[in-house]
Motif scaffolding. Structure first.
Motif, short mmCIF file in Angstrom:
data_model
loop_
_atom_site.label_atom_id
_atom_site.label_comp_id
_atom_site.label_asym_id
_atom_site.label_seq_id
_atom_site.Cartn_x
_atom_site.Cartn_y
_atom_site.Cartn_z
N ALA A 3 0.83 -1.19 0.00
CA ALA A 3 0.00 0.00 0.00
C ALA A 3 0.87 1.24 0.00
O ALA A 3 1.94 1.27 0.58
CB ALA A 3 -0.91 0.01 1.22
N THR A 5 1.60 4.98 1.31
CA THR A 5 1.32 5.66 2.57
C THR A 5 1.01 7.13 2.36
O THR A 5 0.50 7.78 3.26
CB THR A 5 2.51 5.53 3.52
OG1 THR A 5 3.68 6.06 2.88
CG2 THR A 5 2.75 4.07 3.89
N THR A 20 -5.51 4.22 2.94
CA THR A 20 -4.63 3.25 2.29
C THR A 20 -4.89 3.32 0.79
O THR A 20 -6.05 3.31 0.37
CB THR A 20 -4.93 1.83 2.79
OG1 THR A 20 -4.67 1.76 4.18
CG2 THR A 20 -4.06 0.81 2.06
N ARG A 22 -4.25 1.75 -2.97
CA ARG A 22 -3.83 0.59 -3.75
C ARG A 22 -4.37 0.69 -5.17
O ARG A 22 -5.30 1.46 -5.45
CB ARG A 22 -4.35 -0.71 -3.12
CG ARG A 22 -3.73 -1.05 -1.76
CD ARG A 22 -4.24 -2.41 -1.29
NE ARG A 22 -3.77 -2.74 0.04
CZ ARG A 22 -2.61 -3.33 0.31
NH1 ARG A 22 -1.80 -3.61 -0.69
NH2 ARG A 22 -2.27 -3.62 1.54
#
Length: 279
Positions: A3, A5, A20, A22
């Motif tokens: 992920a 940050t 998060t 992604r």
């Protein structure tokens, strides 16, 4: 995939709880909050403004009254997961979320209001987001059936679920009467939503579901292109009514849906690249 940050867009930086981030699909990422209830007042206000703006673009109508009522009713404290879809430039182009619940003794994923702005709809982002949400919940309990619920008055949303998981698995449908278990799950969900008396359990129709809207839900009449489904919505679903869509999903069915979506994506990419052209 690890992920990120640091959120890629400035308006998501400096929040009391950063999301998060992604990959969601080619060119798009997902910024997800697993604990929206921990967001501070100023952060909630920033996200509320962003959600109102995205909703106005996605639906072609002013949804300020809806989002104001949702936030005042504890939206950030009640929702289990909240997510924003980020476009290729990192800017938000859609949103969604879900509630983790138990109705009629069954695990339930209730999909909250969601949308994608028009210029990004052709990439299947809403379906990708729903699959991501379902995968997180269903694969954490792979041997138990999970009921996925949502309210909608958009024929294309209903048609998309039928296409993705099979028309006979999505209730209501013309192939089977609504089973007693599905009715009970829908009735408890309607009660939780404050729609208990407005639900017609035999057809899973919620009358006046969108009563909080001062104006219309959609700027233009929504259609899906299937004459039968469009006709059903035109005849049965009023301007502020909704279908309570219920799907019983398990790990094998979800795996099949993910595989089919992946195959369709490959076919589209191959077609654009000229793989199927003949000299």
């Amino acid at each position: 995939m690890p992920a990120q940050t640091r959120p890629p867009c400035p308006q998501l930086r400096g929040l009391s709880v950063e999301p998060t981030v992604r990959r969601l699909s080619p060119g798009y990422r997902l910024a997800r909050w697993e604990r929206p209830d921990l967001l501070g007042p100023q952060c909630r206000e920033r996200l509320q403004v962003l959600l109102r703006s995205l909703a106005a673009r996605a639906f072609g109508a002013d949804h300020s009254d809806y989002w104001d009522a949702r936030v005042e009713g504890g939206f950030f404290d009640r929702i289990s997961t909240l997510a924003l879809i980020l476009g290729p430039d990192g800017e938000p182009v859609g949103w969604g979320g879900y509630h983790r619940q138990c109705f009629a003794g069954r695990r339930v994923v209730y999909l909250d209001a969601a949308g994608v702005v028009p210029e990004h709809r052709r990439f299947g982002l809403s379906a990708a987001l729903a699959l991501r949400f379902m995968a997180r919940e269903i694969w954490s309990h792979p041997w138990a059936a999970t009921y996925v619920l949502l309210r909608t008055r958009h024929p294309a949303v209903y048609a998309g679920w039928r296409k993705g998981l099979g028309a006979d698995r999505v209730f209501p449908n013309e192939y089977r009467a609504v089973p007693a278990r599905v009715r009970r799950v829908a009735q408890e969900a309607a009660h939780w939503l404050g729609d208990g008396p407005r639900l017609e359990p035999e057809g899973l129709l919620v009358r006046d579901a969108y009563r909080v809207f001062e104006g219309q839900v959609y700027g233009c009449k929504p259609v899906c292109g299937d004459a039968r489904i469009d006709g059903f919505f035109a005849e049965r679903v009023g301007g502020k009514d909704a279908l309570m869509v219920v799907v019983r999903v398990n790990a094998p069915l979800l795996a099949w849906a993910v595989a089919v979506r992946g195959l369709r994506g490959c076919v589209r990419r191959w077609s654009r690249a000229g793989v199927f052209r003949h000299g």
